[in-house]
Design an enzyme around this catalytic site. Sequence first.
Site, PDB file in Angstrom:
ATOM      1  N   ASN A   9       0.917  -1.172   0.058  1.00 23.37           N
ATOM      2  CA  ASN A   9      -0.129  -0.086   0.188  1.00 23.37           C
ATOM      3  C   ASN A   9       0.886   1.262   0.038  1.00 23.37           C
ATOM      4  O   ASN A   9       1.383   1.534   1.071  1.00 23.37           O
ATOM      5  CB  ASN A   9      -0.840  -0.015   1.234  1.00 23.37           C
ATOM      6  N   LYS A  11      -0.006   4.063  -0.242  1.00 20.87           N
ATOM      7  CA  LYS A  11      -0.421   5.509   0.353  1.00 20.87           C
ATOM      8  C   LYS A  11      -0.134   6.481  -0.659  1.00 20.87           C
ATOM      9  O   LYS A  11       0.135   6.344  -1.856  1.00 20.87           O
ATOM     10  CB  LYS A  11       0.118   5.533   1.680  1.00 20.87           C
ATOM     11  N   HIS A  95      -9.377   1.425   4.656  1.00 24.40           N
ATOM     12  CA  HIS A  95      -8.259   1.509   5.144  1.00 24.40           C
ATOM     13  C   HIS A  95      -8.534   2.560   6.376  1.00 24.40           C
ATOM     14  O   HIS A  95      -9.179   3.384   6.463  1.00 24.40           O
ATOM     15  CB  HIS A  95      -7.071   1.957   4.397  1.00 24.40           C
ATOM     16  N   GLU A  97      -6.989   4.706   7.720  1.00 29.07           N
ATOM     17  CA  GLU A  97      -6.610   6.309   7.223  1.00 29.07           C
ATOM     18  C   GLU A  97      -7.759   6.991   6.575  1.00 29.07           C
ATOM     19  O   GLU A  97      -8.012   8.014   6.776  1.00 29.07           O
ATOM     20  CB  GLU A  97      -5.479   6.263   6.415  1.00 29.07           C
ATOM     21  N   GLU A 167      -5.486  -4.947  10.428  1.00 26.11           N
ATOM     22  CA  GLU A 167      -4.498  -3.853  10.687  1.00 26.11           C
ATOM     23  C   GLU A 167      -4.607  -2.994  11.962  1.00 26.11           C
ATOM     24  O   GLU A 167      -5.451  -1.873  11.982  1.00 26.11           O
ATOM     25  CB  GLU A 167      -4.295  -2.613   9.588  1.00 26.11           C
ATOM     26  N   GLY A 173       2.539   2.417  10.781  1.00 23.56           N
ATOM     27  CA  GLY A 173       3.683   3.476  10.569  1.00 23.56           C
ATOM     28  C   GLY A 173       4.222   4.034  11.783  1.00 23.56           C
ATOM     29  O   GLY A 173       4.858   4.981  12.001  1.00 23.56           O
ATOM     30  N   GLY A 233       2.991  -0.918   4.232  1.00 23.48           N
ATOM     31  CA  GLY A 233       3.064   0.404   3.640  1.00 23.48           C
ATOM     32  C   GLY A 233       4.531   0.801   3.601  1.00 23.48           C
ATOM     33  O   GLY A 233       4.992   0.536   2.417  1.00 23.48           O
ATOM     34  N   GLY A 234       5.242   1.488   4.631  1.00 24.95           N
ATOM     35  CA  GLY A 234       6.373   2.005   4.426  1.00 24.95           C
ATOM     36  C   GLY A 234       7.565   0.918   3.809  1.00 24.95           C
ATOM     37  O   GLY A 234       8.131   1.561   2.720  1.00 24.95           O
TER      38      GLY A 234
END
Length: 249
Positions: A9, A11, A95, A97, A167, A173, A233-234
């Site tokens: 992802n 983002k 998600h 977010e 998640e 993060g 993610g990252g």
Amino acid sequence: MRKPLVAGNWKMNGSIDSIKTLLAGIKAGLDSVSNADLAVCAPAIYIPLVQAELDGSGIGWGAQDVSIHASGAYTGEIASSMLQDYGCQYVIVGHSERRTYHKESDELVADKVEVARKAGLTPIFCIGETLEQREGGITEQVCARQIDALINKYGVEALADGVIAYEPVWAIGTGKTASPEQAQEVHAFIRGRVAAKSSEIGDKLRILYGGSMKPGNAAELMAKPDIDGGLIGGAALKAEDFLGICQAG
Ligand code: 13P
């Protein structure tokens, strides 16, 4: 046996140059991955670029959100048919977010999952609790509520051949990963909740873990019986790290 799925992802990250470099790196290392399906979920505007780079590679791609509408006066929205025009197989839905910053409700998320699925996309349906909810001892209650919003409206068939990403919001993060035991406990609960309605759908359901997954912790997480991959993610922004996670599958 469920084949692991490792999905990136991205983002709101990337540029034409960085995406070309990242995908070239992933493709170059693909031979080192033997037991996982791979996908990347890009910012919508870069999906045509991702398609051009990945077509025929065996790596799937997708989006990070989808509209519940088929077409019309919905400024800024993107329909599932548009994602399919660019070869998307996957779309991340719900998600945390988006739930937080865009106030997406359980019901809207359920509608998005169903719209995506009906269009032939595979939704990656995200659920998970906040730190406050975990500390309050209501992790299972929160996950149950998020899943039930879908099942009660559309039936358990909405999860046939489906993917759920668990998640925990406090792990996203933050560098704080759920321990393999903590994650397995919730994954088993999620599968049980679905299997109570259909053991076949529950058995086939891929449940990904997401939240600070890295090459160094991916293998022990994915070794757990109900953890069928990751939503990254990252670490998905670096070819070496993404491949390292995929190799753990
Ligand atoms: P990180 O891997 O950066 O913690 O993000 C996880 C995530 O939100 C994937 O959807």
